[in-house]
Each structure stands twice: as C-alpha cells, then as structure tokens.
Design a protein around this motif. Structure first.
Motif, mmCIF file in Angstrom:
data_model
loop_
_atom_site.group_PDB
_atom_site.id
_atom_site.type_symbol
_atom_site.label_atom_id
_atom_site.label_comp_id
_atom_site.label_asym_id
_atom_site.label_seq_id
_atom_site.Cartn_x
_atom_site.Cartn_y
_atom_site.Cartn_z
ATOM 1 N N PRO A 131 -13.976 3.215 8.430
ATOM 2 C CA PRO A 131 -12.898 3.666 9.320
ATOM 3 C C PRO A 131 -11.646 2.826 9.090
ATOM 4 C CG PRO A 131 -14.957 3.370 10.524
ATOM 5 C CD PRO A 131 -15.171 2.779 9.167
ATOM 6 N N VAL A 132 -10.501 3.476 9.051
ATOM 7 C CA VAL A 132 -9.235 2.791 8.783
ATOM 8 C C VAL A 132 -8.301 2.964 9.973
ATOM 9 C CG1 VAL A 132 -7.187 2.746 7.307
ATOM 10 C CG2 VAL A 132 -9.440 3.066 6.292
ATOM 11 N N ASP A 133 -7.722 1.865 10.439
ATOM 12 C CA ASP A 133 -6.708 1.907 11.495
ATOM 13 C C ASP A 133 -5.357 2.101 10.818
ATOM 14 O OD1 ASP A 133 -4.764 1.334 13.450
ATOM 15 O OD2 ASP A 133 -6.132 0.024 14.531
ATOM 16 N N LEU A 134 -4.850 3.322 10.864
ATOM 17 C CA LEU A 134 -3.641 3.652 10.109
ATOM 18 C C LEU A 134 -2.441 2.824 10.555
ATOM 19 C CD1 LEU A 134 -5.519 6.152 9.548
ATOM 20 C CD2 LEU A 134 -3.428 7.446 9.225
ATOM 21 N N ILE A 135 -2.326 2.569 11.860
ATOM 22 C CA ILE A 135 -1.172 1.824 12.362
ATOM 23 C C ILE A 135 -1.298 0.347 12.019
ATOM 24 C CG2 ILE A 135 0.075 1.109 14.432
ATOM 25 C CD1 ILE A 135 -0.614 3.769 15.687
ATOM 26 N N ALA A 136 -2.450 -0.253 12.350
ATOM 27 C CA ALA A 136 -2.631 -1.689 12.127
ATOM 28 C C ALA A 136 -2.586 -2.042 10.652
ATOM 29 C CB ALA A 136 -3.950 -2.153 12.730
ATOM 30 N N GLU A 137 -3.082 -1.131 9.797
ATOM 31 C CA GLU A 137 -3.145 -1.419 8.369
ATOM 32 C C GLU A 137 -1.992 -0.783 7.594
ATOM 33 O OE1 GLU A 137 -7.140 -1.127 6.672
ATOM 34 O OE2 GLU A 137 -7.916 -0.852 8.707
ATOM 35 N N ASN A 138 -1.069 -0.164 8.331
ATOM 36 C CA ASN A 138 0.131 0.430 7.724
ATOM 37 C C ASN A 138 -0.234 1.414 6.616
ATOM 38 O OD1 ASN A 138 2.911 0.804 7.497
ATOM 39 N ND2 ASN A 138 3.110 -0.762 5.917
ATOM 40 N N ASP A 150 -11.750 10.921 14.970
ATOM 41 C CA ASP A 150 -10.627 10.280 15.655
ATOM 42 C C ASP A 150 -9.651 11.358 16.122
ATOM 43 O OD1 ASP A 150 -8.461 8.822 16.541
ATOM 44 O OD2 ASP A 150 -8.540 7.359 14.908
ATOM 45 N N SER A 152 -7.043 11.101 17.772
ATOM 46 C CA SER A 152 -5.632 10.701 17.798
ATOM 47 C C SER A 152 -4.911 11.053 16.503
ATOM 48 C CB SER A 152 -5.519 9.190 18.055
ATOM 49 O OG SER A 152 -5.989 8.443 16.930
ATOM 50 N N LEU A 153 -5.655 11.495 15.492
ATOM 51 C CA LEU A 153 -5.067 11.795 14.192
ATOM 52 C C LEU A 153 -4.865 13.298 14.008
ATOM 53 C CD1 LEU A 153 -7.161 9.430 11.883
ATOM 54 C CD2 LEU A 153 -4.903 8.988 12.862
ATOM 55 N N GLN A 275 -1.140 9.945 11.181
ATOM 56 C CA GLN A 275 -0.665 9.806 12.544
ATOM 57 C C GLN A 275 0.171 11.021 12.933
ATOM 58 O OE1 GLN A 275 -1.108 7.469 14.986
ATOM 59 N NE2 GLN A 275 -2.670 6.521 13.705
#
Length: 310
Positions: A131-138, A150, A152-153, A275
């Motif tokens: 799983p990748v956190d798009l915001i935190a990992e840009n 998810d 939210s995506l 996002q």
C-alpha cells in the motif's frame, strides 16, 4: 461588474486614447465601455481617467493602475501560454508506483514509446505491491491489480489480467495431466500466491459453461509474490495459476505447458489510482492515457467482462 473585462476595457481606452477606438477594438458599444470604466472607478474609489470631448488621459492614480493592470494581463497571458504548452508538451518529474509483474512484463518493456512521445517527463518508478500513501510519499499515481479498497482515491480501470493453469512438461509426466479441475485436488502440488491484505492464498476459481469450481488443494507451496510462484512452477515443483502475460514466453518455448485451457477464471481488473483532483497534472494525465492505450492493445491485458475479488 466583471472586473476582468473592466480592466481590459480600461487598458484599451488608455492605449487608444478614446472610448470610440477602444470600443471598436473590443467589439463593444461605446456606452458599454463607458459603463465598465465608470464601474471600475466606483469599485476602486478613485478617478482613473480625465475625459474631454477630444481625448482621454489618465489621472495619477489611473497611470499607476494602468501599469499594474498591464503587468497582470501580461502575466495572465504568459500563464495561459505555459498551461497550453504543458498540455501539448508536458514536462517535469512524475512519480509512479507499479506492481512487480505488470512493471516487468508489460509496462517497462513498452516504456521507450512513451519516452519518445514525451521526452521532457522524468519518471521515477517505485516497483512494489505494498500500500502506498500518495500524499505522504508524493506519488502521482499507482497501478494495481485487483479491487482498490482505498475509497479516498479515484480509481480508473485501464485493463484486466487473465490467468492460466500450467506446469512443466516433466511435472505433468510425473503426476498426470488433469481432465477436470477436481483432478488437481489429489496427487498434485498447487502453488498458491498469498494475498498481502488477508494473508491467505488467493482462491483459484475456474468456470466452464455453467460449472464453477474452486481448487481446494491444501498440499502445495505458497509465496507472497506471484512472480515467485511462477519461478517455483518453472522449477517443476507444482501447478501454478500464472498470469497469462507472464507465462506466455514460457508457454511458447515449451518450458511450461498449460492444461484445462477451456476452464477460465474471472479477469482481474487493473486500475490506475490517484488523489481526487479536478486539476490532474498534464504529465500524469498523458501517462494514464498512455497506460490505457497500452493495456487496450495487449490481448493479455485488455478489459474483461467479469471481475475477480480477493
């Protein structure tokens, strides 16, 4: 009052020196131009123009406002030009996360075509199934096979992958070739992939006509990576439910032999997720469009009608 149009009208009046000429340039009635300037003066609380029957000149405040308004319009024109060029010639760094099988077998081998088309986009790939956190990992976007959990995506399905039961010819010679999926329940080793989300093996479900069978063989080998399962199968240790696009070359070379080809499994959807943003960058948009085209033109990844959930 439309302040933008009023500002445009003011600039044209100053540059042309008369309301009549400004109205001609703007293709508006002279009275409309006069009303725009009057409304602007009321809005700003100052007189911008000195009016005579023969010419128009700026007041001190009007001259200062003209210089700033002209700079704003110039900046806006430059910004619009930049955005327009970005759409036709997008540039900049793009961060994308890809699952290992699709990256190695489908996307990266085709990448030269994208680079040739968009040479000014610098792509930074992450190759993983985590799983990748798009915001935190840009990260700009991720590609995933299976359901996107998810909520939210924004997820856009770009294709689907199919699977096939296969093993080495030597394995089949030792254990026999099945004529029905239930034959794999006994006397066979089935190699299973562990789902990271559930920590349980992915189900192997195949359908023919109206008959639907789940292979329940508990005797086998497991791994948390589908490419590792393929490698185990190539070593002759069991039957693998391989991704078609990964197994094709081995099937063509004879290293693997498919069985029960008329029994099919539900295609697994492949989606690109990002996002929610109405202003998706041009570089991300062209990459997603290219992926969609790539998957649509590949027989092994074109969209299927049914979806498998894990």
């Amino acid at each position: 009052m439309d302040k933008f149009h009023a500002m445009q009208a003011f600039i044209r009046v100053v540059e042309s020196g008369t309301f009549t000429k400004a109205a001609q340039v703007l293709d508006l009635p002279k009275t409309a131009v006069s009303r725009l300037i009057a409304s602007l003066e009321v809005e700003l609380g100052t007189k911008l123009l000195n009016r005579t029957t023969r010419k128009v000149s700026t007041t001190a405040d009007g001259a200062a406002y003209y210089e700033r308004a002209l700079q704003l319009m110039s900046d806006l024109a430059e910004l619009e030009g930049t955005m327009s060029r970005a759409k036709t010639n997008p540039r900049g760094r793009l961060r994308v996360d890809l699952p290992v099988p699709l990256a190695l077998s489908v996307i990266l081998p085709a990448l030269p075509a994208f680079v040739e088309r968009y040479p000014d986009i610098e792509i930074e790939f992450g190759i993983s199934d985590r799983p990748v956190d798009l915001i935190a990992e840009n990260v700009d976007c991720v590609v995933r096979a299976g359901e996107i959990f998810d909520q939210s995506l924004v997820a856009r399905q770009i294709g689907a992958v199919k699977q096939i039961l296969c093993a080495t010819p030597a394995y089949w010679d030792r254990h026999g070739r099945p004529s029905h999926p239930s034959d794999l329940e006994h006397g066979h080793v089935v190699i299973r992939t562990i789902a990271s989300r559930t920590n349980r093996p992915f189900p192997i479900v195949v359908t023919k006509d109206r008959e639907r069978v789940e292979v329940q063989n508990r005797r086998g080998l497991t791994a948390n990576d589908i490419m590792a399962c393929l490698t185990i199968g190539l070593a002759g240790l069991g039957v693998v439910h391989a991704l078609t696009f990964s197994a094709t070359a081995h099937l063509q070379s004879g290293a693997l032999e498919a069985v029960l080809s008329d029994w099919v499994s539900d295609p697994v959807p492949v989606s690109v997720a990002y996002q929610p943003n109405r202003h998706l960058s041009a570089k991300a948009r062209v990459f997603i469009d290219w992926l969609t085209e790539l998957f649509a033109n590949n027989e092994s990844t074109a969209k299927g009608k049914r979806v498998a959930k894990t």
